[in-house]
Design a protein around this motif. Sequence first.
Motif, mmCIF file in Angstrom:
data_model
loop_
_atom_site.group_PDB
_atom_site.id
_atom_site.type_symbol
_atom_site.label_atom_id
_atom_site.label_comp_id
_atom_site.label_asym_id
_atom_site.label_seq_id
_atom_site.Cartn_x
_atom_site.Cartn_y
_atom_site.Cartn_z
ATOM 1 N N GLU A 115 -52.149 -12.166 -5.670
ATOM 2 C CA GLU A 115 -52.950 -13.317 -6.081
ATOM 3 C C GLU A 115 -53.640 -13.061 -7.413
ATOM 4 N N ASN A 116 -54.143 -11.847 -7.592
ATOM 5 C CA ASN A 116 -54.900 -11.513 -8.791
ATOM 6 C C ASN A 116 -54.014 -10.872 -9.856
ATOM 7 N N TRP A 117 -54.466 -11.007 -11.095
ATOM 8 C CA TRP A 117 -53.765 -10.410 -12.225
ATOM 9 C C TRP A 117 -54.144 -8.941 -12.350
ATOM 10 N N SER A 118 -53.392 -8.214 -13.177
ATOM 11 C CA SER A 118 -53.616 -6.782 -13.375
ATOM 12 C C SER A 118 -53.463 -6.435 -14.845
ATOM 13 N N LEU A 119 -53.920 -5.239 -15.187
ATOM 14 C CA LEU A 119 -53.637 -4.666 -16.497
ATOM 15 C C LEU A 119 -52.262 -3.997 -16.476
ATOM 16 N N PRO A 120 -51.544 -4.018 -17.579
ATOM 17 C CA PRO A 120 -50.297 -3.251 -17.649
ATOM 18 C C PRO A 120 -50.603 -1.765 -17.514
ATOM 19 N N GLY A 121 -49.718 -1.046 -16.869
ATOM 20 C CA GLY A 121 -49.943 0.383 -16.699
ATOM 21 C C GLY A 121 -48.722 1.076 -16.164
ATOM 22 N N GLY A 122 -48.875 2.358 -15.897
ATOM 23 C CA GLY A 122 -47.766 3.130 -15.367
ATOM 24 C C GLY A 122 -48.180 4.570 -15.142
ATOM 25 N N THR A 140 -55.288 7.593 -6.665
ATOM 26 C CA THR A 140 -54.798 7.769 -8.027
ATOM 27 C C THR A 140 -55.940 7.608 -9.021
ATOM 28 N N LEU A 141 -56.090 8.571 -9.904
ATOM 29 C CA LEU A 141 -57.032 8.457 -11.013
ATOM 30 C C LEU A 141 -56.340 7.772 -12.181
ATOM 31 N N SER A 142 -57.098 7.024 -12.946
ATOM 32 C CA SER A 142 -56.502 6.279 -14.063
ATOM 33 C C SER A 142 -57.190 6.638 -15.375
ATOM 34 N N ILE A 143 -56.372 6.898 -16.389
ATOM 35 C CA ILE A 143 -56.875 7.108 -17.745
ATOM 36 C C ILE A 143 -56.799 5.775 -18.476
ATOM 37 N N GLY A 144 -57.930 5.322 -18.994
ATOM 38 C CA GLY A 144 -57.959 4.049 -19.704
ATOM 39 C C GLY A 144 -57.668 4.220 -21.192
ATOM 40 N N TYR A 182 -42.777 11.712 -11.978
ATOM 41 C CA TYR A 182 -44.131 11.404 -12.415
ATOM 42 C C TYR A 182 -45.173 12.231 -11.660
ATOM 43 N N LEU A 183 -46.357 12.373 -12.274
ATOM 44 C CA LEU A 183 -47.501 12.980 -11.589
ATOM 45 C C LEU A 183 -48.019 11.964 -10.575
ATOM 46 N N PRO A 184 -48.000 12.274 -9.289
ATOM 47 C CA PRO A 184 -48.291 11.271 -8.261
ATOM 48 C C PRO A 184 -49.704 10.693 -8.308
ATOM 49 N N HIS A 185 -50.678 11.443 -8.761
ATOM 50 C CA HIS A 185 -52.063 11.002 -8.649
ATOM 51 C C HIS A 185 -52.695 10.638 -9.992
ATOM 52 N N LEU A 186 -51.895 10.426 -11.010
ATOM 53 C CA LEU A 186 -52.443 10.137 -12.334
ATOM 54 C C LEU A 186 -51.673 8.996 -12.987
ATOM 55 N N SER A 187 -52.400 7.953 -13.368
ATOM 56 C CA SER A 187 -51.771 6.800 -14.017
ATOM 57 C C SER A 187 -52.528 6.448 -15.286
ATOM 58 N N ILE A 188 -51.963 5.527 -16.046
ATOM 59 C CA ILE A 188 -52.598 5.007 -17.252
ATOM 60 C C ILE A 188 -52.682 3.496 -17.133
ATOM 61 N N ASP A 189 -53.855 2.951 -17.411
ATOM 62 C CA ASP A 189 -54.044 1.497 -17.476
ATOM 63 C C ASP A 189 -54.360 1.135 -18.919
ATOM 64 N N CYS A 190 -53.677 0.122 -19.432
ATOM 65 C CA CYS A 190 -53.779 -0.247 -20.842
ATOM 66 C C CYS A 190 -54.470 -1.598 -21.010
ATOM 67 N N VAL A 191 -55.520 -1.613 -21.794
ATOM 68 C CA VAL A 191 -56.166 -2.861 -22.200
ATOM 69 C C VAL A 191 -55.600 -3.214 -23.568
ATOM 70 N N ILE A 192 -54.737 -4.219 -23.605
ATOM 71 C CA ILE A 192 -54.054 -4.603 -24.836
ATOM 72 C C ILE A 192 -54.784 -5.790 -25.451
ATOM 73 N N PHE A 193 -55.455 -5.545 -26.574
ATOM 74 C CA PHE A 193 -56.195 -6.587 -27.281
ATOM 75 C C PHE A 193 -55.295 -7.239 -28.336
ATOM 76 N N ARG A 241 -44.155 14.152 -15.634
ATOM 77 C CA ARG A 241 -44.639 15.510 -15.386
ATOM 78 C C ARG A 241 -44.699 16.362 -16.651
ATOM 79 N N ARG A 242 -43.816 16.149 -17.585
ATOM 80 C CA ARG A 242 -43.805 16.924 -18.825
ATOM 81 C C ARG A 242 -44.136 16.042 -20.036
ATOM 82 N N GLU A 243 -45.041 15.130 -19.832
ATOM 83 C CA GLU A 243 -45.378 14.154 -20.875
ATOM 84 C C GLU A 243 -46.861 14.229 -21.209
ATOM 85 N N ALA A 244 -47.178 14.243 -22.500
ATOM 86 C CA ALA A 244 -48.571 14.195 -22.935
ATOM 87 C C ALA A 244 -49.164 12.830 -22.603
ATOM 88 N N LEU A 245 -50.475 12.783 -22.397
ATOM 89 C CA LEU A 245 -51.122 11.528 -22.007
ATOM 90 C C LEU A 245 -50.910 10.433 -23.047
#
Length: 262
Positions: free
Chosen positions: A47-54, A124-128, A18-29, A58-62
């Motif tokens: 203690e707190n909840w989170s958004l699903p993400g990952g 880590t930067l996150s793409i929403g 994986y790209l170490p400094h780039l993640s995706i956070d998903c808001v699932i409605f 390295r060779r994967e489109a966003l």
Amino acid sequence: MNNSEDVVDFVHNGHKRYLPHLSIDCVIFGYHDQQLKILLIRYHDQENWSLPGGFVERREALTAAAHRILYEKTRLTNLFLQQFYTFGDSPIRLDHIEIQNNHNKVYAKANVAISDDHWLSKRTLSIGYYALVDYQAVTITPEFLVEGYSWVDINSIPPLQYDHNEIIDKALVTLRSQIYQQAIGQNLLPEKFTLPEIHSLYESILDRQFDRRNFRKKLLALGLVTQLEERRKIGQHRSPFLYAFNPEIANKPFEAGAMTAF
């Protein structure tokens, strides 16, 4: 990650895949009981909840990464998916000590420790992305590090990990703006629905009320929905007509101003 071996491999070798400094956070409605909802997860010892993400491979489109992550969480494919913002300004994303401590609590279940210079401790930067799903079709997949899942009303979102409350706020603003540009509702409702169901959906998303008669006239005038011959029997004297989205209209962007008033 289904077991401790998967977790250990991810911690030690994840930076190779994986790209170490780039993640995706998903808001699932999802939409259920006349309320727009968001899917949240809670990781081990958090203690707190989170958004699903990952992380992004390295060779994967966003967008391919977002679809993969959503499939892993919901087992759904061909979802409506929209990238809406990049997150990196929050102070929490710069505090590697707090990030490290949070990771150590989560990964303790697999007897793995995260050091100060570990790749998971770095900024880590996150793409929403936000996704629109059929609530009834979602199958939650258990994960080794995840202790719970919950659908939460958008008006009752608790304090979340990191900057995830901000991510939800941005996603909701985007969703509300795009509901006037495309047929958002067809991704949240079943194939056939009643007028009160679509009326309640739009009210829930936009957090405002619409006159029901004008709302129906507007939808029919736009050709967005079609009244079917079928009825749904919901009581001895109640059998409302069913409606369906008109794909010729619903699958195209709306003309400017078409949906600004009901």
